[in-house]
Design a protein around this motif. Structure first.
Motif, PDB file in Angstrom:
ATOM      1  N   UNK A  28       0.797  -1.213   0.000  1.00 17.97           N
ATOM      2  CA  UNK A  28       0.000   0.000   0.000  1.00 17.97           C
ATOM      3  C   UNK A  28       0.827   1.258   0.000  1.00 17.97           C
ATOM      4  N   UNK A  29       2.153   1.141  -0.150  1.00 20.36           N
ATOM      5  CA  UNK A  29       3.029   2.302  -0.147  1.00 20.36           C
ATOM      6  C   UNK A  29       4.038   2.159  -1.265  1.00 20.36           C
ATOM      7  N   UNK A 101       6.551   1.616   4.473  1.00 27.08           N
ATOM      8  CA  UNK A 101       7.068   2.916   4.876  1.00 27.08           C
ATOM      9  C   UNK A 101       5.957   3.946   5.024  1.00 27.08           C
ATOM     10  N   UNK A 102       5.993   4.664   6.140  1.00 26.93           N
ATOM     11  CA  UNK A 102       5.091   5.786   6.366  1.00 26.93           C
ATOM     12  C   UNK A 102       5.793   7.060   5.894  1.00 26.93           C
ATOM     13  N   UNK A 103       5.159   7.785   4.986  1.00 26.59           N
ATOM     14  CA  UNK A 103       5.770   8.988   4.439  1.00 26.59           C
ATOM     15  C   UNK A 103       5.882  10.074   5.507  1.00 26.59           C
ATOM     16  N   UNK A 104       6.852  10.971   5.328  1.00 23.42           N
ATOM     17  CA  UNK A 104       7.077  12.032   6.312  1.00 23.42           C
ATOM     18  C   UNK A 104       5.885  12.984   6.417  1.00 23.42           C
ATOM     19  N   UNK A 113      10.335   9.784   8.635  1.00 27.60           N
ATOM     20  CA  UNK A 113       9.815   8.579   7.975  1.00 27.60           C
ATOM     21  C   UNK A 113       9.824   7.436   8.996  1.00 27.60           C
ATOM     22  N   UNK A 114       8.855   6.540   8.860  1.00 27.26           N
ATOM     23  CA  UNK A 114       8.787   5.345   9.704  1.00 27.26           C
ATOM     24  C   UNK A 114       8.731   4.118   8.810  1.00 27.26           C
ATOM     25  N   UNK A 115       9.678   3.195   8.987  1.00 27.32           N
ATOM     26  CA  UNK A 115       9.718   1.941   8.240  1.00 27.32           C
ATOM     27  C   UNK A 115       9.221   0.842   9.162  1.00 27.32           C
TER      28      UNK A 115
END
Length: 913
Positions: A28-29, A101-104, A113-115
Motif C-alpha cells: 500500500x506504499x 514505509x510511512x511517508x514524512x 519517515x517510519x519503516x
C-alpha cells in the motif's frame, strides 16, 4: 511459500528469492515515497481520508503485525545515508522481512519517515530454529499439589488468575523447522508471541549488512552502527496499546494496559507482581530482574522487623543508660574538663555539652546491636539460598533450563562478529567458525590500559576522600570557634543540639555525597568505553566485564567515607602533647571521636549517603523521563487517537538502552551493601531500604510501562555476575560488622569495665565515664597546641584535662603509655571478632548446606520434561517413517524415502555460528 536459497563464502544471509519477495505496492506504499513533498497540513488531510485507526500494531492490510519500526529523517544533502538505507532495507527484504514505509507527510513533525517491519512465518520459523527457541509440544500433565496453608490470608494480595498466568503451562522443546508439525501450532500468526517476534527481528537487524555484495566491507553491518552514524534515528518494537486504555483492535492483546492497571500503579504496592505477564511482554531478562527485586523486598521485610525491634529496645532502655546519665550530670559530666579537640582555635570544654549526642548514640549502640549484626549475617545467607531456589523454579517455568551454553553460542555481539578475521575448527561441533585472532601483546596491552584506567579513577576517589577528610579537620576548628560561645543570640536554639563534631560530620557527608554523584557521571562513560575496547564475545561477557569495573568503582565511591568513619577516625589520634597530624608536619590534627563514640557519626554518614542516593535515584528515574516525554509529545497530545499513530506515540517516548537493567541492578546492589556492610551502626537501614524498594518496584514498573519504548526482548537465566557480587558482599559483611561492634562501638569497653574493672559490687556501669577518660597535665601543652582563648569558667585551679583513651596518668612512671586495661580491651575485641566470625560463618555454611539450590519438585519436573521430549520425538519419527513407508508401498517410486525435507544448509546472519 518463499523459496530459500543458500549462500556461501562471505555472504551469510538467509535470502528470499527475488520473484517471491513482497513489493512495496502490495503493502500500500511506494518505498521511501520521495515524491511526497506536501506540507504537514496536506499530509493530515490525507490521513483524514483513511478509514482505519493509526493507533494499530498492524500493517495497512490489518493482517500483518508490525514487529519492529525504524525511523529516520531524510537529509537530501547526505547521499551516503540515503544509500545506506536503500541497501540495508533491500538486504532486509532479501532475508524475507516485509517492509512498509510511512511517508514524512503523515508524521507529526512533517519530516520523519517510519519503516514498519513484519516477519512472516518462514522467517520466524527459520530463526526460531537457529536460536533454539523453546515452544510448546504438550500440555503439562504434572498436577500442581503445592498448597499453601491458610491460603485465604493472601487473598487481598493476589491478582486475577488471567493476569498472573496469561498462558497455559506446557512442556516445551527447542523449535525445529523440519518438525513443525510436532509442536502445538494452532495459528502461525500467533504461535510466536510478540516478544519472541521482536527478538528474532532484532537478531536479523543487528547482523544485516548495509553494503553491496561487491564491496564486502565486513565492518558495515548492523542497526547499531546505523543508529550511531545517524542513518536511522530510532529502532524499536511497538507497545501493543496505550497504557491507560485497551486497544480498539480486537486482535491486539492490550497487555501493556493490563500491566499498567495491575502492576505499574503505585496503589498496587501491596499486590503480588504479575511476573509471567512481565516475562511474556518484556522477555525473560526484565522478568528475572523484577522477580529478584520483588524477592529481595520480601526478604527485607523480616530484616526490617528485627531491626525496628532492636531500635525500639534502644529507645525503651533509654533511661537505663548509666553512662549517658553521668555525661549529662552536672556533678560528673559538668565537672570533667576535656582537652581541646584542635590546636589553638579550640579550647577546653565540659563533657556535659555532648549530652544529647550521647543519648542519641545509645539508640544504636546497645546490646541489641550485637544480636542484630549476627542476625543480618544469617539473613544474608537465607536470602541468597532462597533466591537460588526461586531462580531455579523460574528457570524451569520460563524454559531457561540449559540456557547458558545456548546463550554463550548464539548471543554473540555483532561488534565481535565484525572484528572476526579468521576461521577455526570448533572441537565440539567440528565445524569451521569465525574467531577473533588476538596476539598476546594486544591482549595484555588492552588489559593494562583498561585496568590502569580503573585504578586511576579509584585513586581519584581516594584523593577526593582525603580532601573531604582535610575539610573535616580544617572546618572543625572553625565550627568550634563559632560555637564556643553558646550565649550568642543566633545560636540559642540550636547550640544545645549541634556540636562542632555534628556540624562537621553533616556538612562533610553532604559534600561527599555531591562528589559521589559527580564522579559517577564521569566514570560511567569511561567504564563503557574501556569495556568496548576489550571486544567481549557475548552480551553476557560484556555485561560481566562492565559489571566488575562499575562495581569496583562504585564500591570505593560509596563506601570509602563510611569505611573511614568506621575504622580510621579516632584510631590514630595520639594523645595531648604528642598528637598525630595529617600529612606529617601539617597543622591538621587527626580527628577524635566524641566520648559517646564514633558510631553515631557512622550512622549520620550512612543515613545521608544512603537516603540521599535513594531519593535522588527515584527522582532521576521517574521525573526526568516524564518531563522529557511531556515536552516531546506536547503537540501530538491534542490530536485524536486515530491520527496519533502507534509508532509515533512510541517514538516520542524515551529509549530503554541496552544497559538499562544494569543500572537498576547496580542501584540495588549498592543499597544491599549499605544494609549489610554497616548495618550494625544503623538497625533501621533495612526499614529504609524496604520503604524505598516498595516505591522502587512501582516506579520501575511505571516508567517501563509508560515512559519508555518497548525494550527488545532478551533471555537471561539468572541475575548474572551480580549473584557472585552479592555472595562476596555477604561474606565481607560478617567481617565489617564484627569490626564495627568491636572497634567502632563502645560495646566491648563497657563489658570489660562492667565485668573486670568496676569499683563497686553491683553489676552496672556506674563510674564508666571516669574510667574511660585518661588524664593530661595542661602545663605540658606546647605553645602551638595551647588554646588562644579560654572559656569564662576556666580558672587557674584547673591543672588537668581529660581525653578519650586508656593511658597512665602524668604522675606515673609510665606516664601516657597504654595501661593494662587498654590491652585487656584490645584482647577482648580481637576475641569477639574471631568468635563472632566463626559462629556466623558456621551457621551460614550449615544453612547453605541444608537448603538445596533446586527444589525437589522442580528437579522432578525437569526430568519429566526431558523424558517426554525424547519419548515424543521418538514416537514422532516412528509415525513419520510409517507414513512414508506406506506411501512408498502404494507407488512405484524408487526414490529413497526421506524423513526430513531436503533443505540446503544455510549459513545464517551470525557468521560465528
Amino acid at each position: 511459500m518463499h523459496r530459500l536459497t543458500g549462500k556461501t563464502g562471505e555472504d551469510s544471509l538467509i535470502e528470499m528469492s527475488p520473484t517471491d519477495s513482497f513489493s512495496d505496492d502490495v503493502n500500500g506504499y511506494h518505498h521511501h515515497a520521495s515524491s511526497s513533498t506536501g506540507s504537514p497540513e496536506q499530509g493530515r488531510s490525507e490521513i483524514d481520508k483513511q478509514k482505519y485507526s493509526k493507533d494499530s500494531v498492524f500493517f495497512r492490510d490489518g493482517v500483518r503485525r508490525i514487529d519492529f519500526v525504524l525511523s529516520y529523517i531524510d537529509d537530501k544533502d547526505d547521499q551516503r545515508k540515503q544509500e545506506r538505507r536503500r541497501v540495508y532495507e533491500s538486504n532486509l527484504q532479501k532475508v524475507g522481512l516485509e517492509l512498509e514505509t510511512e511517508d514524512k507527510t503523515e508524521s507529526e513533525d512533517g519530516k520523519t519517515y517510519f519503516v514498519k517491519i513484519h516477519a512472516p512465518w518462514e522467517v520466524l520459523a527459520t530463526y526460531a530454529d537457529v536460536l533454539k527457541i523453546k515452544v510448546p509440544f504438550k500440555v503439562n500433565d504434572i498436577p500442581d499439589n503445592s498448597e499453601i496453608p491458610m491460603n485465604w490470608l493472601s487473598t487481598p494480595f493476589r491478582l486475577p488468575g488471567h493476569i498472573m498466568n496469561p498462558e497455559p503451562d506446557y512442556f516445551t522443546a527447542p523449535f525445529n523447522k523440519s518438525k513443525s508439525d510436532f509442536f502445538l501450532i494452532e495459528d502461525k500468526e500467533t504461535f510466536f508471541p510478540p516478544s519472541t517476534r521482536n527478538r528474532i527481528v532484532y537478531y536479523i537487524l543487528a547482523r544485516c549488512p548495509y553494503f553491496k555484495d561487491e564491496c564486502g566491507d565486513r565492518d558495515k553491518k548492523g542497526i547499531k552502527r546505523l543508529l550511531n552514524n545517524g542513518t536511522y534515528t530510532a529502532a524499536f518494537p511497538l507497545h501493543d496499546s496505550r497504557y491507560w486504555t485497551k486497544s480498539k483492535d480486537p486482535n491486539c492483546e492490550s497487555e501493556r494496559f493490563s500491566l499498567y492497571k495491575y502492576w505499574a500503579k503505585f496503589f498496587c504496592f501491596f499486590k503480588e507482581q504479575p511476573l509471567n505477564l512481565v516475562r511474556k511482554y518484556y522477555g525473560e531478562k526484565i522478568g528475572i530482574y523484577f522477580a529478584w527485586l520483588g524477592f529481595y523486598t520480601e526478604m527485607l521485610f523480616f530484616a526490617a522487623v528485627v531491626g525496628t525491634i532492636c531500635f525500639v529496645y534502644g529507645f525503651l532502655t533509654y533511661d537505663d543508660n548509666e553512662w549517658s546519665k553521668e555525661i549529662c550530670s552536672e556533678e560528673i559530666g559538668g565537672n570533667i574538663v576535656m582537652c581541646p579537640l584542635c590546636d589553638q582555635k579550640c579550647t577546653y570544654w565540659r563533657l556535659n555539652i555532648t549530652c544529647n549526642s550521647s543519648w542519641q548514640s545509645h539508640l544504636f549502640d546497645n546490646v541489641a546491636t550485637v544480636f542484630f549484626a549476627i542476625f543480618m549475617g544469617i539473613w544474608v545467607t537465607l536470602f541468597l539460598e532462597f533466591w537460588k531456589r526461586r531462580q531455579a523454579r523460574l528457570e524451569y517455568e520460563w524454559d531457561l533450563v540449559d540456557f547458558e551454553e545456548e546463550q554463550q553460542q548464539l548471543q554473540l555481539r555483532p561488534e565481535y562478529e565484525t572484528k572476526c578475521t579468521n576461521r577455526k575448527l570448533n572441537r565440539i561441533t567440528q565445524e569451521s567458525e569465525w574467531v577473533l585472532e588476538r596476539t598476546a601483546t594486544d591482549v595484555m596491552g588492552k588489559l593494562f590500559l583498561c585496568w590502569a584506567s580503573v585504578i586511576l579513577w579509584i585513586s581519584l576517589i581516594i584523593a577526593c576522600i582525603i580532601g573531604v577528610i582535610a575539610y573535616r579537620l580544617a572546618v572543625y576548628a572553625s565550627f568550634a570557634s563559632i560555637m564556643k560561645n553558646n550565649t550568642a543570640t543566633n545560636l540559642d536554639v540550636v547550640a544545645p543540639y549541634v556540636t562542632p563534631q555534628l556540624a562537621t560530620s553533616v556538612t562533610a557527608s553532604c559534600i561527599n555525597f555531591v562528589i559521589i554523584m559527580i564522579l559517577n557521571l564521569l566514570y560511567e562513560r569511561v567504564a563503557i568505553k574501556i569495556t568496548d575496547m576489550e571486544i567481549p564475545k557475548t552480551h553476557v561477557e560484556y555485561e560481566n566485564k562492565l559489571t566488575v569495573k562499575m562495581f569496583l568503582f562504585q564500591f570505593v565511591n560509596y563506601y570509602s567515607s563510611c569505611f573511614y568513619v568506621a575504622f580510621f577516625k579516632g584510631k590514630f589520634v595520639g594523645y595531648p602533647g604528642n598528637y598525630t597530624y595529617m600529612f606529617g608536619s601539617s597543622k591538621l590534627r587527626n580527628e577524635e571521636c566524641e566520648p559517646g563514640g564514633c558510631l553515631i557519626e557512622l550512622t549520620t554518614q550512612l543515613v545521608i549517603v544512603m537516603t540521599g542516593k535513594q531519593v535522588w535515584g527515584n527522582i532521576q528515574e521517574a521525573l526526568v523521563p516524564w518531563l522529557m516525554n511531556w515536552w516531546g509529545s506536547r503537540k501530538a497530545r491534542s490530536h485524536p487517537e486515530s491520527l496519533y499513530s502507534r509508532w509515533e506515540q512510541d517514538y516520542d517516548l524515551q529509549g530503554f538502552g541496552q544497559l538499562g537493567l544494569f543500572y537498576e541492578y547496580l542501584e540495588m546492589v549498592i543499597q544491599f551493601g549499605f544494609i549489610t556492610l554497616f548495618v550494625a551502626s544503623f538497625p533501621l537501614a533495612p526499614l529504609l531500604a524496604l520503604i524505598n524498594n516498595i516505591i522502587e518496584v512501582r516506579v520501575d514498573a511505571w516508567k517501563l510501562t509508560t515512559q519508555f519504548r518497548r525494550p527488545v526482548a532478551a533471555k537471561a537465566h539468572s541475575i548474572g555476575a551480580w549473584e557472585e557480587i552479592l555472595g562476596g558482599m555477604a561474606v565481607l559483611s560478617v567481617v565489617t560488622n564484627a569490626f564495627i561492634v568491636a572497634f567502632t562501638s563502645d560495646m566491648i569497653p563497657r563489658l570489660v569495665y562492667m565485668y573486670a574493672y568496676r569499683t563497686h559490687d553491683e553489676l552496672n556501669m556506674k563510674g564508666y565515664i571516669n574510667n574511660s577518660l585518661s588524664v593530661f597535665n595542661i602545663s605540658q601543652f606546647s605553645q602551638e597546641e595551647r588554646p588562644e582563648e579560654y572559656p569564662s569558667w576556666f580558672n587557674s585551679s584547673i591543672t588537668t584535662c581529660r581525653y578519650r583513651d586508656y593511658r597512665y596518668p602524668p604522675d606515673d612512671k609510665k606516664r601516657y603509655e597504654h595501661n593494662m586495661q587498654f590491652w585487656h580491651i584490645l584482647a577482648a575485641k580481637l576475641a569477639f571478632i574471631i568468635i563472632m566470625e566463626h559462629v556466623v560463618f558456621m551457621v551460614k555454611f550449615f544453612v547453605a548446606w541444608m537448603i538445596p539450590d533446586v527444589p525437589s519438585d522442580v528437579r522432578a519436573r525437569v526430568k519429566r520434561e526431558r523424558y517426554l521430549v525424547q519419548e515424543y520425538l521418538h514416537n514422532y519419527e516412528v509415525e513419520k517413517l510409517k507414513i512414508q513407508l506406506s506411501q512408498n508401498s502404494n507407488s512405484d517410486c524408487t526414490c529413497t524415502p526421506m524423513i526430513y525435507p531436503s533443505l540446503s544448509k544455510h549459513e545464517v546472519l551470525s557468521e560465528c555460528l
